[in-house]
Structure formats: C-alpha cells, structure tokens
Motif scaffolding. Structure first.
Motif: not given
Length: 468
Positions: A310-337
């Motif tokens: 009867e609930g209006p929203m769908y709920q996941f019983p367990h995780p299904t999406t494995f999303a990688p967190i973005p990484y960046h190899t460019d760590t220069t100060l201007p790019y960091l800022l």
C-alpha cells in the motif's frame, strides 16, 4: 551519545606542538615503510636465497687438467674372493637360539584350560559405574559463580571477525591558518600536492563498509553472493543479496544514507577482484581498475518492493547500483581551487532504475500499444530517475601509496561541515552561542589556504562565501 562520539571522531585535530609528530613527518615515514615492505615482498618472491651460494667461477669438482678428463675415473677390476677368509664361520648355536622352543600338546591344553589370573582380568575389564538414583546435589556456589562470570565475559572473549578494521581510513588534513615562530608559511598543505596526490570528490554521505563476495553455485544474479560488512567490527549490516560482482571480490564502499530509496552503494576503492590482490598497487591504478571493471558489469532488474504494497514509494531491500566515486589525477592549485573544491560542495546525480508504482503502472498500461485488438504490457515496467547524493567533503590520496588497513596519514579527508567535540560545544554555549561559524568549515579553510598559495602568500585573501 552516539552523535557526540561521531563528532569527536571527526573533529579537526588541535595544533601539533611536537614537530616530529606532525602529519607530514608521519606521512613520510608511512610511505617509506610501505616501500620497504614492498621491496621485501619482491625479494622474497624472487627467492634469492637459493642462489646465494652459486658462483660463475670454476668448481672444485671439475678436473683441472685436460689429461684427467681424457683418462676418466679409475675402475678396480679385482674379484671379492680374497675377502672370504675374513668372514667369521657360521655357528649352528646362533641359529638354534633364534628358533622358538617346542611346547608339548599336553602343556598347551593345560595352559588353555587354566583360567586367567584375577590381576589380568581386572586390568582388561573397565570398571562399571553405578548410577545414582534420586536428585543430584546442587553444584557448589563457587562453580556456578565461575560459570556465570564466564558466560558474562563470553562476548569479550569472542573471536573478532577477519573483516574487522580492514578499511583504509583517512586522517583529517591538519591545516593551520598562520605562520610558525620563524615566520615561514606552515599551513599544513602537502608540498607535493600538485604532483603526488589523487583527489576524490564529491565524497557521498553514508556509512563506510566493505562489500565482500563469495563463491556460490547457482545462477548469477539470483543466488545471494554479496555481504555488506561494517568498517570497525566487520559484522554483516544486512542479509546476503545477489549481485553481478564476481566471486572473491572485496570492495571499499560507502553505503548511501538513503539506500532504501535509491539502492546506491558507492564504491571508493578496490582491494581484491576475482581473488587477485590489488592492495599492493598504487592509487591511480586501483581507481582506474575500479572504474573499468564496474563498467563491464551487467545490470539486474530491481528486486521486489521491500515496503508494504500500500506504500506510495518503492524501497530497495538491498543495494543494486554500484556507483564509483569520481577521482581526479589533476591536483594543481588552480584546478583544485576552481574545480575540485566547488565540486566537493555540489550534489551529485546518479541514474537509477526502479519499477513503477501501481498508479504509474495503470497509466503505462493505458498508453501501451494495441496488438490484435488487445493491450499488451511488459512484465516489469521500469523508470529511470536521477538520485541526488549529498556531498560530505573531499578525499586526498598519496599517488604512490598502496592500500593498507586502519587509519593512515597517506589518505587525508577535508570535510564539508564543521564537527565540534562535546567540550567545544559546551564552551560555545557558555559564550552565548558565539565562536565558530559555518564559514569556518575545513573545506573553506582549505580554499583560503590554496588561494593564498596561488597569490604567493602576500596580499589580502578575499572572503569566501558559502554556496547556497
């Protein structure tokens, strides 16, 4: 109580008085220790000890002259008959002594008829215990107390899980907005930040955990093969569930705070993939391997709804999406800022697929195509949504570092929000609510320090406004 402990753990450290215990010194020592252990493992795998006694010079067993090679070994061509007189004559008495004595039939019958001695029968037969009738006596008081104490201390003596404290937990970046006693700029930012580091942003809000898969017999995606374990104790956070991850894989993950609504498990790092240990690899390679292998996995349909029908929203019983967190190899100060710090403040959007709710299914059925005078709808109606993931800050990894369990200075964290200890909160309330403001968050402090470094450490640093 739990919130105070969490804030105390995430609180920025106080100023370091001993220069030998600073974060830069500990980071250098930890990196040198990793390189030394890696070199020792490489040497042990090569098994150089077996070749320690080998030499390329002439051997002592080889002949020195060419004449010895042509002549070869000397062979004795005499018989052994000349050694026969040296042998001792055979004695008949010695052979007679080896034969057992003869026993008459009458003696054997008398021995078999004689009963066994009482001593032998007592040794061969085990004594029988008599059962005591009636209720047994109550155990002594000290025995019951000892058993009670052992049962109470059973949890303390329980064996720890092998997955306990296996995550590489980052330290807070020790930053100081000022100069040292000698007048030099000591802001805590690593000197090799632009060349020897890898940034991860935006870090999602959630619970740090491990995703562990095991070998199963059955259809992939149907048989449960994945377990989510806690970071500190290594205990399962939920029941095993099916996934498309290969067996014998261990991932360093962050379980999203709203995983019931979006089913997202953020993958931060990879420790083992199909039984291959990747912890000894450097940081950029691990992140590249993580993104490449996760992109090759197939997707599964969403599982049944964990909420009430009867609930209006769908709920996941367990995780299904494995999303990688973005990484960046460019760590220069201007790019960091200009890029990384603003990215650490933004909300990330991750696409997810969920089945339609009953009301949406009715609308989809009305709009379905008519085939042969009847309406045909697919078995599972899916819709793609954009899940919003809140950011928790910025992570920095040493590029040459390998993965090591426990808290390590080779990985630093710059949180988005300010965390205060219980003592700091009491002091702030005693001062009438004054003290630290929202703008004094560690990420804002990092932005000011990076801006000052870009400007050469001179001039006025503009004020930083918080993004709405």
């Amino acid at each position: 109580m739990f919130q105070e402990r969490k804030n105390a753990f995430k609180a920025p450290p106080s100023s370091v008085r001993d220069p030998s215990a600073s974060q830069d010194v500990r980071r250098t020592r930890a990196l040198e220790a990793q390189k030394r252990r890696r070199a020792e493992r490489v040497d042990s795998s090569r098994q150089l000890d077996f070749f320690a006694e080998m030499t390329l010079g002439p051997s002592d067993d080889e002949p020195d002259d060419a004449e010895d090679v042509q002549r070869g070994p000397e062979v004795v061509r005499e018989g052994v008959s000349q050694f026969v007189p040296l042998l001792a004559p055979a004695s008949t008495a010695s052979f007679a002594s080896l034969q057992p004595p003869e026993v008459s039939p009458h003696a054997r019958s008398s021995e078999s008829a004689q009963p066994a001695s009482p001593e032998v029968s007592m040794q061969t037969q085990a004594p029988k215990k008599k059962k005591r009738k009636g209720k047994g006596r109550a155990p002594p008081q000290h025995d019951s107390a000892a058993r009670g104490s052992s049962s109470r201390g059973g949890k303390k003596n329980a064996k720890a899980s092998k997955w306990a404290d296996k995550c590489m937990y980052a330290e807070l970046l020790e930053m100081r907005d000022g100069y040292d006693a000698s007048g030099d700029l000591r802001d805590g930012i690593p000197d090799d930040l632009e060349t020897g580091w890898v940034a991860v942003a935006p870090v999602p809000m959630g619970k740090r955990c491990l995703a562990v898969t095991h070998q199963t017999s059955g259809i992939a995606g149907i048989v449960p093969n994945t377990t989510i374990r806690s970071r500190v104790l290594g205990k399962p956070l939920m029941k095993p569930f099916p996934s498309t991850l290969p067996p014998q894989t261990v991932l360093d993950c962050i379980l999203d705070d709203n995983w019931r609504d979006n089913g997202i498990l953020h993958v931060l790092d990879v420790i083992t993939w199909k039984g291959q240990d990747l912890g000894d690899c450097e940081t950029p390679f691990r992140f590249w391997w993580r993104d490449t292998r996760l992109s090759e996995l197939s997707s599964l349909p969403p599982p049944p709804n964990a909420a009430s029908p009867e609930g209006p929203m769908y709920q996941f019983p367990h995780p299904t999406t494995f999303a990688p967190i973005p990484y960046h190899t460019d760590t220069t100060l201007p790019y960091l800022l200009m890029t990384l710090i603003p990215l650490a403040r933004t909300t990330r959007r991750v696409p997810i697929s969920i089945p339609l709710t009953p009301s949406s299914e009715a609308q989809a059925t009305e709009m379905s195509m008519d085939l042969d005078g009847g309406s045909v709808a697919p078995l599972v109606q899916l819709q793609t949504l954009q899940a919003q993931v809140q950011s928790d800050g910025l992570l920095l990894y040493v590029a040459q570092a390998t993965y090591e369990p426990g808290t390590s200075p080779l990985s630093t964290w710059v949180p988005l929000r300010t965390y205060q200890t219980h003592e700091e909160r009491i002091e702030q309330e005693a001062m009438g609510g004054g003290g630290r403001s929202v703008a004094d968050s560690p990420l804002d402090l990092l932005e000011r320090l990076v801006r000052r470094r870009i400007e050469g450490g001179t001039g006025t640093v503009p004020e930083v406004e918080m993004a709405a």
